[in-house]
Design a protein around this motif. Structure first.
Motif, PDB file in Angstrom:
ATOM      1  N   THR A  76     -29.007  -1.425  -3.039  1.00  0.00           N
ATOM      2  CA  THR A  76     -29.796  -0.215  -3.276  1.00  0.00           C
ATOM      3  C   THR A  76     -29.079   1.047  -2.823  1.00  0.00           C
ATOM      4  OG1 THR A  76     -31.828  -1.490  -3.108  1.00  0.00           O
ATOM      5  CG2 THR A  76     -32.010   0.898  -2.800  1.00  0.00           C
ATOM      6  N   SER A  77     -28.460   0.992  -1.681  1.00  0.00           N
ATOM      7  CA  SER A  77     -27.830   2.192  -1.139  1.00  0.00           C
ATOM      8  C   SER A  77     -26.623   2.650  -1.955  1.00  0.00           C
ATOM      9  CB  SER A  77     -27.391   1.953   0.306  1.00  0.00           C
ATOM     10  OG  SER A  77     -26.439   0.920   0.368  1.00  0.00           O
ATOM     11  N   GLN A  78     -26.151   1.807  -2.858  1.00  0.00           N
ATOM     12  CA  GLN A  78     -24.943   2.120  -3.618  1.00  0.00           C
ATOM     13  C   GLN A  78     -25.190   2.347  -5.096  1.00  0.00           C
ATOM     14  OE1 GLN A  78     -21.963   2.511  -1.909  1.00  0.00           O
ATOM     15  NE2 GLN A  78     -23.325   2.260  -0.145  1.00  0.00           N
ATOM     16  N   VAL A  79     -26.412   2.202  -5.589  1.00  0.00           N
ATOM     17  CA  VAL A  79     -26.634   2.239  -7.038  1.00  0.00           C
ATOM     18  C   VAL A  79     -26.361   3.612  -7.637  1.00  0.00           C
ATOM     19  CG1 VAL A  79     -28.301   0.349  -7.053  1.00  0.00           C
ATOM     20  CG2 VAL A  79     -29.119   2.714  -6.853  1.00  0.00           C
ATOM     21  N   ARG A  80     -26.413   4.646  -6.815  1.00  0.00           N
ATOM     22  CA  ARG A  80     -26.204   5.989  -7.345  1.00  0.00           C
ATOM     23  C   ARG A  80     -24.732   6.414  -7.333  1.00  0.00           C
ATOM     24  NH1 ARG A  80     -31.212   5.713  -5.251  1.00  0.00           N
ATOM     25  NH2 ARG A  80     -32.900   6.802  -6.350  1.00  0.00           N
ATOM     26  N   ARG A  81     -23.884   5.545  -6.860  1.00  0.00           N
ATOM     27  CA  ARG A  81     -22.456   5.869  -6.769  1.00  0.00           C
ATOM     28  C   ARG A  81     -21.696   5.317  -7.976  1.00  0.00           C
ATOM     29  NH1 ARG A  81     -19.950   4.650  -1.044  1.00  0.00           N
ATOM     30  NH2 ARG A  81     -18.313   5.810  -2.089  1.00  0.00           N
ATOM     31  N   GLY A  82     -20.967   6.165  -8.639  1.00  0.00           N
ATOM     32  CA  GLY A  82     -20.232   5.737  -9.822  1.00  0.00           C
ATOM     33  C   GLY A  82     -19.225   4.648  -9.543  1.00  0.00           C
ATOM     34  N   ASN A  83     -18.600   4.688  -8.396  1.00  0.00           N
ATOM     35  CA  ASN A  83     -17.574   3.680  -8.118  1.00  0.00           C
ATOM     36  C   ASN A  83     -18.139   2.319  -7.748  1.00  0.00           C
ATOM     37  OD1 ASN A  83     -18.420   4.185  -5.533  1.00  0.00           O
ATOM     38  ND2 ASN A  83     -16.523   5.154  -4.859  1.00  0.00           N
TER      39      ASN A  83
END
Length: 125
Positions: free
Chosen positions: A103-110
């Motif tokens: 969840t904490s990473q879903v908004r990061r393109g990489n």
């Protein structure tokens, strides 16, 4: 994996569009989402669908107006965009990851391994 996005176009303020993005060859992709970019600005997160737990995430700017969904059989992700505004004008890119993105990473393109070629959405005022 290749992602093929389609559905962009010109629409008036307040109108609707549906974007589609098909992955080929068909294979399990847990997380599929959309980003957008305006020339001269950074790419920004729009929405993501996580198939494993059927979770959805939206950017604040589109929440309540856009809906993301996935047809697992077709390995296709959709973005239904309603009440479009001129500020939604951008090139929209689909993205995917074979594995679940936390969840904490879903908004990061990489966090995403695969990217489509982009489809242009233009909203006229």
């Amino acid at each position: 994996v290749q992602l093929q996005a389609s559905g962009g176009g010109l629409v008036q303020d307040g109108g609707s569009l549906r974007l589609s993005c098909a992955a080929s060859p068909v294979q399990p992709l847990d997380t599929m989402g959309w980003f957008r970019q305006v020339p001269g600005k950074e790419r920004e997160f729009v929405a993501t669908f996580r198939k494993g737990d059927r979770s959805t995430y939206y950017a604040a700017a589109v929440k309540g107006r856009f809906t993301i969904s996935v047809d697992s059989a077709k390995n296709t992700v959709y973005l239904d965009m309603n009440s479009l505004k001129p500020e939604d004008t951008a090139v929209y890119y689909c993205a995917a990851n074979r594995n679940r993105i936390i969840t904490s990473q879903v908004r990061r393109g990489n966090s995403y391994n695969y990217w489509g070629q982009g489809t242009l959405v233009t909203v006229s005022s």
